[in-house]
Design a protein around this motif. Structure first.
Motif, short mmCIF file in Angstrom:
data_model
loop_
_atom_site.label_atom_id
_atom_site.label_comp_id
_atom_site.label_asym_id
_atom_site.label_seq_id
_atom_site.Cartn_x
_atom_site.Cartn_y
_atom_site.Cartn_z
N VAL A 53 0.86 -1.18 0.00
CA VAL A 53 0.00 0.00 0.00
C VAL A 53 0.90 1.23 0.00
O VAL A 53 1.82 1.32 0.81
CB VAL A 53 -0.92 0.02 1.25
N ASN A 54 0.64 2.14 -0.93
CA ASN A 54 1.46 3.34 -1.08
C ASN A 54 0.57 4.57 -1.11
O ASN A 54 -0.38 4.64 -1.89
CB ASN A 54 2.23 3.28 -2.41
N SER A 55 0.89 5.56 -0.28
CA SER A 55 0.18 6.83 -0.29
C SER A 55 0.88 7.76 -1.28
O SER A 55 2.11 7.91 -1.23
CB SER A 55 0.18 7.44 1.11
N CYS B 286 -13.27 2.51 -6.67
CA CYS B 286 -11.84 2.65 -6.89
C CYS B 286 -11.56 2.45 -8.37
O CYS B 286 -12.46 2.12 -9.14
CB CYS B 286 -11.05 1.63 -6.06
N GLN C 5 -4.89 13.27 -2.33
CA GLN C 5 -4.19 12.11 -1.76
C GLN C 5 -4.89 10.82 -2.18
O GLN C 5 -6.09 10.66 -1.96
CB GLN C 5 -4.15 12.19 -0.24
N VAL D 94 -4.32 6.30 -2.70
CA VAL D 94 -3.61 5.12 -2.23
C VAL D 94 -3.52 4.15 -3.40
O VAL D 94 -4.52 3.88 -4.06
CB VAL D 94 -4.34 4.48 -1.03
N ILE E 94 -2.68 0.34 -4.29
CA ILE E 94 -2.65 -0.94 -3.58
C ILE E 94 -2.31 -2.05 -4.56
O ILE E 94 -3.05 -2.29 -5.52
CB ILE E 94 -4.01 -1.22 -2.92
N GLU F 280 -7.66 8.35 -0.59
CA GLU F 280 -7.08 7.92 0.68
C GLU F 280 -8.09 7.90 1.83
O GLU F 280 -8.13 6.96 2.62
CB GLU F 280 -5.89 8.81 1.05
N TRP G 220 -10.41 4.95 1.27
CA TRP G 220 -9.69 3.71 1.56
C TRP G 220 -9.60 3.47 3.06
O TRP G 220 -9.87 2.37 3.54
CB TRP G 220 -8.29 3.74 0.95
N ASP G 221 -9.22 4.49 3.82
CA ASP G 221 -9.09 4.34 5.27
C ASP G 221 -10.42 3.90 5.89
O ASP G 221 -10.45 3.02 6.76
CB ASP G 221 -8.60 5.63 5.91
#
Length: 152
Positions: free
Chosen positions: A5-7, A43, A106, A108, A110, A121, A124-125
């Motif tokens: 996972v990359n922000s 997404c 922002q 994410v 994945i 982001e 996703w959270d």
């Protein structure tokens, strides 16, 4: 295989920089040619072009008179946009796709094995937290031999 996972921040033009650790694999496997399309969640899906072409071949062979198949074809193929990594490892996410996934600044990225998911982001959270709260491995054995054989 793409994992993790990359922000990431989108720039003002809607471009996303692919993390350095994935760039060489993407350049080798598909010469930086990618396809971004909508996912079945809120997404986007990002595929190396050869992976998407394989999926597309399978989708078009499915019975077109089946309503669910037609919907899936419309979503995945109909919204697909080809894009290319630039010299700085960025690609442009078309505005209609950014709007579909509610992407703001922002996001994410994945890794999902042969593809990536791109999420807002905040969304996703929230979804990840809901999934963790709902997580239960009970009934896993009822989901088929392949899934039931997984060991954690």
């Amino acid at each position: 295989m793409f994992r993790g996972v990359n922000s990431i921040s989108l720039d003002d033009k809607g471009r996303m920089a692919v993390p350095t650790r994935y760039r060489s694999e993407l350049r080798e496997s598909c010469e930086g040619q990618l396809v971004v399309t909508v996912g079945t969640d809120t997404c986007l899906l990002l595929f190396p072009l050869p992976e998407f072409e394989e999926l597309e071949r399978k989708l078009v062979k499915l019975p077109a008179l089946n309503k669910q198949v037609k919907r899936l074809q419309r979503l995945l193929i109909g919204h697909a946009a080809e894009c290319e990594l630039d010299g700085q490892g960025r690609f442009l996410i078309p505005e209609p796709l950014r709007r579909f996934a509610s992407l703001d600044k922002q996001v994410v990225l994945i890794g999902q094995g042969n593809k990536f998911e791109i999420w807002d982001e905040v969304l996703w959270d929230r979804c990840r937290q809901e999934w963790l709260e709902e997580a239960s491995l009970e009934g896993l054995e009822d989901m088929g031999p392949e899934l039931g054989a997984l060991a954690f």
